[in-house]
Enzyme design. Structure first.
Site, PDB file in Angstrom:
ATOM      1  N   PRO A  58      50.781  25.523  39.614  1.00  0.00           N
ATOM      2  CA  PRO A  58      50.937  26.509  40.689  1.00  0.00           C
ATOM      3  C   PRO A  58      50.053  27.733  40.451  1.00  0.00           C
ATOM      4  CG  PRO A  58      53.050  26.005  39.620  1.00  0.00           C
ATOM      5  CD  PRO A  58      51.998  25.341  38.803  1.00  0.00           C
ATOM      6  N   ASP A  59      49.650  28.383  41.532  1.00  0.00           N
ATOM      7  CA  ASP A  59      48.913  29.646  41.338  1.00  0.00           C
ATOM      8  C   ASP A  59      49.907  30.744  40.976  1.00  0.00           C
ATOM      9  OD1 ASP A  59      50.098  30.424  43.702  1.00  0.00           O
ATOM     10  OD2 ASP A  59      48.255  30.502  44.874  1.00  0.00           O
ATOM     11  N   PHE A  60      49.477  31.985  41.016  1.00  0.00           N
ATOM     12  CA  PHE A  60      50.352  33.085  40.596  1.00  0.00           C
ATOM     13  C   PHE A  60      51.067  33.729  41.782  1.00  0.00           C
ATOM     14  CE2 PHE A  60      47.201  32.514  37.360  1.00  0.00           C
ATOM     15  CZ  PHE A  60      47.920  32.636  36.187  1.00  0.00           C
ATOM     16  N   ARG A  61      50.281  34.064  42.821  1.00  0.00           N
ATOM     17  CA  ARG A  61      50.798  35.003  43.816  1.00  0.00           C
ATOM     18  C   ARG A  61      51.169  34.385  45.155  1.00  0.00           C
ATOM     19  NH1 ARG A  61      47.144  37.277  40.593  1.00  0.00           N
ATOM     20  NH2 ARG A  61      47.841  39.102  39.434  1.00  0.00           N
ATOM     21  N   GLN A  85      38.814  32.342  36.096  1.00  0.00           N
ATOM     22  CA  GLN A  85      39.972  33.090  35.572  1.00  0.00           C
ATOM     23  C   GLN A  85      40.997  32.122  34.999  1.00  0.00           C
ATOM     24  OE1 GLN A  85      41.023  36.479  38.666  1.00  0.00           O
ATOM     25  NE2 GLN A  85      40.147  34.727  39.693  1.00  0.00           N
ATOM     26  N   ASN A  86      40.784  30.822  35.234  1.00  0.00           N
ATOM     27  CA  ASN A  86      41.797  29.840  34.852  1.00  0.00           C
ATOM     28  C   ASN A  86      41.730  29.545  33.361  1.00  0.00           C
ATOM     29  OD1 ASN A  86      42.235  29.874  37.546  1.00  0.00           O
ATOM     30  ND2 ASN A  86      41.290  27.894  37.964  1.00  0.00           N
ATOM     31  N   ILE A  87      42.910  29.345  32.785  1.00  0.00           N
ATOM     32  CA  ILE A  87      42.993  29.097  31.347  1.00  0.00           C
ATOM     33  C   ILE A  87      43.315  27.635  31.063  1.00  0.00           C
ATOM     34  CG2 ILE A  87      43.667  31.470  30.802  1.00  0.00           C
ATOM     35  CD1 ILE A  87      46.590  30.508  30.720  1.00  0.00           C
ATOM     36  N   ASP A  88      43.318  26.814  32.119  1.00  0.00           N
ATOM     37  CA  ASP A  88      43.829  25.439  31.975  1.00  0.00           C
ATOM     38  C   ASP A  88      42.814  24.457  31.388  1.00  0.00           C
ATOM     39  OD1 ASP A  88      42.100  24.862  34.199  1.00  0.00           O
ATOM     40  OD2 ASP A  88      43.709  25.394  35.588  1.00  0.00           O
ATOM     41  N   HIS A 127      39.138  34.829  31.436  1.00  0.00           N
ATOM     42  CA  HIS A 127      40.439  35.198  30.879  1.00  0.00           C
ATOM     43  C   HIS A 127      40.778  34.327  29.668  1.00  0.00           C
ATOM     44  CE1 HIS A 127      41.802  37.149  34.961  1.00  0.00           C
ATOM     45  NE2 HIS A 127      40.868  37.833  34.336  1.00  0.00           N
ATOM     46  N   CYS A 166      51.753  32.517  12.043  1.00  0.00           N
ATOM     47  CA  CYS A 166      50.704  32.265  11.057  1.00  0.00           C
ATOM     48  C   CYS A 166      51.328  31.970   9.687  1.00  0.00           C
ATOM     49  CB  CYS A 166      49.820  33.509  10.982  1.00  0.00           C
ATOM     50  SG  CYS A 166      48.588  33.443   9.693  1.00  0.00           S
ATOM     51  N   GLY A 203      39.523  29.829  45.505  1.00  0.00           N
ATOM     52  CA  GLY A 203      40.922  29.845  45.087  1.00  0.00           C
ATOM     53  C   GLY A 203      41.368  31.062  44.311  1.00  0.00           C
ATOM     54  N   THR A 204      41.012  32.241  44.776  1.00  0.00           N
ATOM     55  CA  THR A 204      41.493  33.445  44.079  1.00  0.00           C
ATOM     56  C   THR A 204      41.867  34.532  45.077  1.00  0.00           C
ATOM     57  OG1 THR A 204      40.907  35.252  42.564  1.00  0.00           O
ATOM     58  CG2 THR A 204      39.068  34.139  43.641  1.00  0.00           C
ATOM     59  N   SER A 205      42.925  35.279  44.728  1.00  0.00           N
ATOM     60  CA  SER A 205      43.349  36.393  45.583  1.00  0.00           C
ATOM     61  C   SER A 205      42.491  37.627  45.329  1.00  0.00           C
ATOM     62  CB  SER A 205      44.819  36.719  45.317  1.00  0.00           C
ATOM     63  OG  SER A 205      44.979  37.130  43.973  1.00  0.00           O
ATOM     64  N   ASN A 243      39.179  29.481  50.439  1.00  0.00           N
ATOM     65  CA  ASN A 243      40.542  29.893  50.073  1.00  0.00           C
ATOM     66  C   ASN A 243      41.494  29.608  51.231  1.00  0.00           C
ATOM     67  OD1 ASN A 243      41.566  31.196  47.633  1.00  0.00           O
ATOM     68  ND2 ASN A 243      42.357  32.804  48.952  1.00  0.00           N
ATOM     69  N   CYS A 264      40.737  24.281  48.833  1.00  0.00           N
ATOM     70  CA  CYS A 264      39.365  24.184  48.318  1.00  0.00           C
ATOM     71  C   CYS A 264      38.925  22.721  48.255  1.00  0.00           C
ATOM     72  CB  CYS A 264      39.172  24.912  46.995  1.00  0.00           C
ATOM     73  SG  CYS A 264      40.533  24.991  45.923  1.00  0.00           S
TER      74      CYS A 264
HETATM   75  P1  OAD Z   1      46.401  34.109  42.623  1.00  0.00           P
HETATM   76  O1  OAD Z   1      47.676  33.355  42.586  1.00  0.00           O
HETATM   77  O2  OAD Z   1      46.495  35.597  42.631  1.00  0.00           O
HETATM   78  O3  OAD Z   1      45.567  33.691  43.916  1.00  0.00           O
HETATM   79  C1  OAD Z   1      45.359  32.346  44.225  1.00  0.00           C
HETATM   80  C2  OAD Z   1      44.689  32.266  45.589  1.00  0.00           C
HETATM   81  O4  OAD Z   1      44.398  30.910  45.841  1.00  0.00           O
HETATM   82  C3  OAD Z   1      45.548  32.768  46.732  1.00  0.00           C
HETATM   83  O5  OAD Z   1      44.768  33.574  47.592  1.00  0.00           O
HETATM   84  C4  OAD Z   1      45.988  31.484  47.458  1.00  0.00           C
HETATM   85  O6  OAD Z   1      46.117  31.658  48.843  1.00  0.00           O
HETATM   86  C5  OAD Z   1      44.838  30.577  47.144  1.00  0.00           C
HETATM   87  N1  OAD Z   1      45.184  29.148  47.097  1.00  0.00           N
HETATM   88  C6  OAD Z   1      46.319  28.558  46.653  1.00  0.00           C
HETATM   89  N2  OAD Z   1      46.221  27.229  46.718  1.00  0.00           N
HETATM   90  C7  OAD Z   1      44.987  26.946  47.189  1.00  0.00           C
HETATM   91  C8  OAD Z   1      44.274  25.752  47.478  1.00  0.00           C
HETATM   92  N3  OAD Z   1      44.801  24.560  47.259  1.00  0.00           N
HETATM   93  N4  OAD Z   1      43.028  25.873  47.968  1.00  0.00           N
HETATM   94  C9  OAD Z   1      42.474  27.086  48.188  1.00  0.00           C
HETATM   95  N5  OAD Z   1      43.094  28.245  47.944  1.00  0.00           N
HETATM   96  C10 OAD Z   1      44.333  28.178  47.446  1.00  0.00           C
HETATM   97  O7  OAD Z   1      45.512  33.575  41.430  1.00  0.00           O
HETATM   98  P2  OAD Z   1      44.209  34.254  40.784  1.00  0.00           P
HETATM   99  O8  OAD Z   1      43.462  35.018  41.805  1.00  0.00           O
HETATM  100  O9  OAD Z   1      43.500  33.203  40.048  1.00  0.00           O
HETATM  101  O10 OAD Z   1      45.625  36.702  34.929  1.00  0.00           O
HETATM  102  O11 OAD Z   1      44.893  35.253  39.759  1.00  0.00           O
HETATM  103  C11 OAD Z   1      44.099  36.043  38.933  1.00  0.00           C
HETATM  104  C12 OAD Z   1      44.811  36.374  37.661  1.00  0.00           C
HETATM  105  O12 OAD Z   1      46.116  36.883  37.913  1.00  0.00           O
HETATM  106  C13 OAD Z   1      45.080  35.202  36.731  1.00  0.00           C
HETATM  107  O13 OAD Z   1      43.940  34.813  35.990  1.00  0.00           O
HETATM  108  C14 OAD Z   1      46.176  35.722  35.851  1.00  0.00           C
HETATM  109  C15 OAD Z   1      47.029  36.367  36.909  1.00  0.00           C
HETATM  110  O14 OAD Z   1      47.869  37.380  36.500  1.00  0.00           O
HETATM  111  C16 OAD Z   1      46.135  36.850  33.697  1.00  0.00           C
HETATM  112  O15 OAD Z   1      47.113  36.254  33.329  1.00  0.00           O
HETATM  113  C17 OAD Z   1      45.397  37.807  32.820  1.00  0.00           C
END
Ligand code: OAD
Length: 318
Positions: free
Chosen positions: A49-52, A125-128, A145, A178, A218-220, A243, A270
């Protein structure tokens, strides 16, 4: 970079004001130094799952991590919080352990950009570590990240810590420590409150200045300093966001604005959008081939990560 004003003729030359997917594909073929900025949306179809995203994102589903109500969702990835209470992150690390997930068509699309000599770099930004499994070359990837591909002792980075031993502790849901100093061991991922990796700092400026196209997937675009990369490019290059919803308008992406001459929003998943791009590009067979080859390596995920870690440790000893 952003303050340079272009003449009308230069603006027209960027995309001829044609923001169709067909023109995006044709533009890709004219480029040689494409920079991709990637986020969690790219790995959603892999099962992460994404974050937001409201409802489905990690930050809406934190019950199992048992965070006190006073904490914010981002505390799960905050260094001071981890030092005080490593258990929530240990549970999260268990869920994300490399080897359980396969790269998506979007990861393979980035590999194709690389194979065809069009990719300058992917900043993820993905750690996977799905970029590694997709075979995107290490020198073409910046884990902005960090990633799960290696681990270190937070007391002293020189202390030797084996990835396998770390994993065994995580599998037991026991925060790894450790053997030398008993400090916590953590994957090389960047927590809030920590600096971004040296490689990001070293490569970012030149890559962005030299980029001839930016593709954002795929990033907010909520998290700094990563999100600000999009304003470090020249003013005469196309910027394409793929996105589910528009993002980055707060950072100056214009999309429907009358002054727009270079920002394109391809709305949708995407995977669907890159498949549509591949169709116009004539790359569908290539994409299918990479997906088929991936299936054969289905059970090799963890092994590939361990090998990549060994290679990394040989070239950059701690
Ligand atoms: P977010 O969860 O903030 O944003 C993900 C974006 O991808 C959103 O705009 C969704 O609408 C979109 N999305 C979801 N599923 C999708 C799909 N199948 N195809 C296209 N778009 C899709 O994730 P990030 O922007 O990656 O940092 O978050 C950035 C950082 O916030 C992460 O690296 C993490 C987090 O806190 C740390 O942990 C340091």
């Amino acid at each position: 970079m952003e303050n340079i004003t272009l003449a009308d003729v230069e603006k027209k030359a960027v995309m001829n004001y044609d923001f169709s997917i067909k023109n995006v594909a044709e533009t890709i073929l004219k480029k040689k130094k494409i920079v991709v900025m990637a986020g969690a949306g790219m790995s959603v179809s892999a099962g992460i799952p994404d974050f937001r995203s409201p409802g489905t994102g990690l930050y809406s589903n934190l019950e199992k991590y048992d965070l006190p109500s006073s904490t914010s969702p981002e505390d799960l990835f905050t260094i001071d919080y981890f030092k005080d209470n490593p258990m929530p992150f240990t549970l999260r690390a268990h869920c994300l352990m490399p080897g359980q997930f396969l790269p998506t068509p979007t990861h393979h699309f980035i590999k194709l950009l690389s194979d065809k000599g069009l990719l300058s770099r992917v900043y993820t930004q993905n750690i996977d570590t799905l970029e590694v499994l997709a075979g995107i070359p290490a020198d073409k990837t910046v884990f902005a990240h960090g990633s799960f591909a290696d681990v270190h002792c937070i007391g002293d980075e020189r202390h030797p810590v084996a990835l396998e031993a770390w994993r065994a502790q995580i599998d037991k849901r026991d925060p790894p420590r450790c053997k030398e100093c008993d400090a916590l061991v953590k994957p090389d991922i960047v927590f809030f409150g920590e600096n971004l990796p040296e490689r990001y700092v070293e490569l970012r400026r030149t890559d962005l200045e030299e980029a001839d196209m930016l593709i954002i997937v795929g990033t907010s675009l909520q998290v700094h300093p990563f999100c600000s990369l999009l304003n470090e490019t020249r003013a005469d290059i196309p910027r394409v966001l793929i996105n589910l919803q528009p993002s980055g308008e707060h950072l100056g992406l214009l999309f429907d604005h009358k002054d727009n001459y270079r920002d394109v929003f391809l709305k949708g998943t995407c995977d669907d959008q890159v498949k549509a791009l591949c169709k116009v590009l004539g790359w569908t067979k290539d994409l299918d081939r990479l997906m088929q080859e991936q299936k054969k390596k289905e059970n090799d995920g963890w092994k590939i990560i361990v090998e990549a870690q060994k290679k990394k440790r040989q070239t950059q000893p701690k």
